[in-house]
Design an enzyme around this catalytic site. Structure first.
Site, PDB file in Angstrom:
ATOM      1  N   LYS A 105      -6.341 -10.069   3.337  1.00 51.19           N
ATOM      2  CA  LYS A 105      -6.241 -11.090   2.287  1.00 51.19           C
ATOM      3  C   LYS A 105      -6.373 -12.516   2.833  1.00 51.19           C
ATOM      4  CE  LYS A 105      -5.111  -8.597  -1.524  1.00 51.19           C
ATOM      5  NZ  LYS A 105      -4.352  -7.428  -1.144  1.00 51.19           N
ATOM      6  N   GLU A 127      -1.881 -16.041  -8.052  1.00 56.88           N
ATOM      7  CA  GLU A 127      -1.131 -14.912  -8.594  1.00 56.88           C
ATOM      8  C   GLU A 127      -0.932 -13.920  -7.462  1.00 56.88           C
ATOM      9  OE1 GLU A 127      -4.397 -14.978  -8.509  1.00 56.88           O
ATOM     10  OE2 GLU A 127      -4.768 -12.991  -7.683  1.00 56.88           O
ATOM     11  N   SER A 396      -7.337  -1.810   5.863  1.00 55.56           N
ATOM     12  CA  SER A 396      -7.169  -3.123   5.219  1.00 55.56           C
ATOM     13  C   SER A 396      -5.847  -3.811   5.540  1.00 55.56           C
ATOM     14  CB  SER A 396      -7.327  -2.968   3.707  1.00 55.56           C
ATOM     15  OG  SER A 396      -6.440  -1.992   3.205  1.00 55.56           O
TER      16      SER A 396
HETATM   17  C1  LIG Z   1      -4.433  -6.165  -1.767  1.00 59.09           C
HETATM   18  C2  LIG Z   1      -4.714  -5.064  -0.838  1.00 59.09           C
HETATM   19  C3  LIG Z   1      -5.715  -4.104  -1.105  1.00 59.09           C
HETATM   20  C4  LIG Z   1      -6.496  -4.064  -2.393  1.00 59.09           C
HETATM   21  O1  LIG Z   1      -7.245  -5.193  -2.676  1.00 59.09           O
HETATM   22  P1  LIG Z   1      -8.817  -5.253  -2.566  1.00 59.09           P
HETATM   23  O2  LIG Z   1      -9.169  -6.536  -3.206  1.00 59.09           O
HETATM   24  O3  LIG Z   1      -9.377  -4.059  -3.277  1.00 59.09           O
HETATM   25  O4  LIG Z   1      -9.142  -5.224  -1.119  1.00 59.09           O
HETATM   26  C5  LIG Z   1      -5.970  -3.130  -0.159  1.00 59.09           C
HETATM   27  N1  LIG Z   1      -5.271  -3.070   0.996  1.00 59.09           N
HETATM   28  C6  LIG Z   1      -4.297  -3.960   1.290  1.00 59.09           C
HETATM   29  C7  LIG Z   1      -3.569  -3.819   2.573  1.00 59.09           C
HETATM   30  C8  LIG Z   1      -3.984  -4.984   0.379  1.00 59.09           C
HETATM   31  O5  LIG Z   1      -3.015  -5.850   0.677  1.00 59.09           O
END
Ligand SMILES: *Cc1c(COP(=O)(O)O)cnc(C)c1O
Length: 416
Positions: A105, A127, A396
């Site tokens: 993020k 948000e 992610s």
């Molecule tokens: C917010 C988040 C996501 C999902 O958001 P995307 O916009 O689809 O990437 C996925 N993995 C993590 C660790 C997150 O914090």
């Protein structure tokens, strides 16, 4: 059963999207009230100039290197790959969990807050659902010296209390939203209301590759660093492109960020994994692309989860970051062209994947990321993963935020 995993059928040239109206084919655009249109046009114009300005690009790259920790790690996970029991398979992880604040993020938060500064805005709002985006924005605001207000649904604040503490700790004000279901969608509405009233001083940092134009393009651009790095890293390690690139899909920002650099390579299969929650047939899930239909929501035209009357359906996922009834328009476009294949993994599959990667490699993934890992395990079990495949999985984020849920749901882990 053999599934066609999205080896390209379309002539997708990613440089061409979106068009001047913010459209990816029929998806995208700007479905907003008049009061918001001027703010979006100002943003669009400022971003169009910034994205081709070497000074701005250099500033983003320098901070990504020095303060975020890019490039992030990229490596094989051989003990995990062995458990897949498919001969010769090599699995690489792109480690966004190693970025500052523990998820992808911050790539987007940093880019947008720098843009806000360039536009002369002094106040940042955002948000947040699970709190990961809020933490990233609050962190960057503290780093760059800007005032920061984060809107968060009151129910989400209770479920994700540790992230509220993190945001407060770095100096952000977290405002509880008590309207609607007191969740992410309501926090978005409240942020928009604030933005419309304070547009002269205030910049709204949207957290995923959705929303009205120019957000889908802008968030994608700031997240493409994931795929640009991963492409160079796999070419260095393997001397060739991967067979599959996989990522979890909530709003779609980590997925499009990783996929984008491979989208014009037809030999690379792109697989997005959504949240099947308690099962697609229970209705308690967040698999927007697998089970939804196109419509308007949060300022854009894209796939969403709606009933026959067009009412937005309640969603469920064990992973708060995937628990959203919409998805970005570019991912919808890539569904209809067939370039990306979408699958879904259940809560149970994600939990098992979280446990398996933790035990075999000492890496605790976020429950969101565990959906992509879990689907890879299912592919192997179902005989859909050919021998000698080279696979990249987008990790992610890190799983620290999910430890309480995991401890509650998992019995004592047995050594594999
Ligand atoms: C917010 C988040 C996501 C999902 O958001 P995307 O916009 O689809 O990437 C996925 N993995 C993590 C660790 C997150 O914090």
């Amino acid at each position: 059963m053999t599934i066609d995993h999205g080896v390209a059928r379309s002539a997708y040239r990613h440089g061409e999207f979106p068009d001047d109206h913010g459209r990816f084919g029929e998806f995208g655009g700007r479905y907003v009230p008049e009061g918001l249109m001027a703010a979006l046009m100002e943003l669009d114009e400022a971003y169009s100039l910034a994205r081709i300005d070497p000074g701005f690009i250099g500033e983003v790259e320098e901070l990504l290197r020095e303060r975020v920790g890019r490039p992030t790690l990229f490596h094989q996970v051989p003990r995990f790959a062995e458990l897949l029991a498919v001969p010769g398979v090599r699995v690489y992880l792109k480690r966004e969990d190693m970025a500052h604040t523990g998820a992808h993020k911050i790539n987007n938060a940093l880019g947008q807050v720098l843009l806000a500064k360039r536009m002369g805005k002094s106040r940042i709002i955002a948000e947040t659902g699970a709190g990961q985006h809020g933490v990233a924005v609050a962190t960057v605001c503290s780093m760059l010296g800007l005032a920061c207000v984060i809107y968060m649904g009151a129910d989400d604040m209770r479920r994700q209390a540790s992230n509220v503490v993190r945001m407060n700790m770095v100096g952000a004000e977290v405002r509880a939203v008590h309207t609607g279901n007191r969740r992410l969608k309501d926090a978005i509405s409240e942020s928009v209301r604030d933005w419309v009233s304070n547009v002269d001083t205030t910049y709204y940092v949207f957290g995923t590759a959705a929303g009205p134009a120019p957000y889908p393009k802008m968030v994608r651009d700031f997240q493409t660093v994931i795929g640009i790095e991963a492409r160079a890293q796999i070419l260095k390690s393997e001397g060739r492109l991967p067979d599959y690139v996989m990522a979890c899909v909530g709003g779609g920002s980590n997925a499009i960020g990783l996929f984008h650099s491979f989208a014009d390579d037809p030999e690379v299969g792109l697989i997005g994994v959504e949240a099947a929650g308690r099962g697609l047939d229970t209705g308690e899930h967040a698999a927007t692309l697998a089970a939804g239909s196109p419509g308007e929501m949060d300022g854009t035209y894209s796939y969403l989860l709606q009933d026959e009357d067009g009412q937005i359906r309640r969603t469920h996922s064990i992973a708060a970051g995937l628990d959203y009834p919409g998805v970005g328009p570019e991912l919808s476009y890539l569904k209809d062209t067939g370039r990306v294949t979408y699958q879904a993994a259940s809560d149970a599959v994600a939990l098992r994947a979280m446990q398996t990667l933790s035990i075999s490699e000492g890496i605790i993934p976020a429950l969101e990321s565990a959906h992509a890992i879990g689907y890879l395990m299912e592919m192997a079990e179902n005989g859909d993963l050919p021998g000698d495949s080279v696979v990249i999985v987008g990790l992610s984020g890190r799983g620290d935020k999910d430890l309480a849920i995991a401890a509650q749901r998992l019995s004592r882990a047995e050594r594999i």
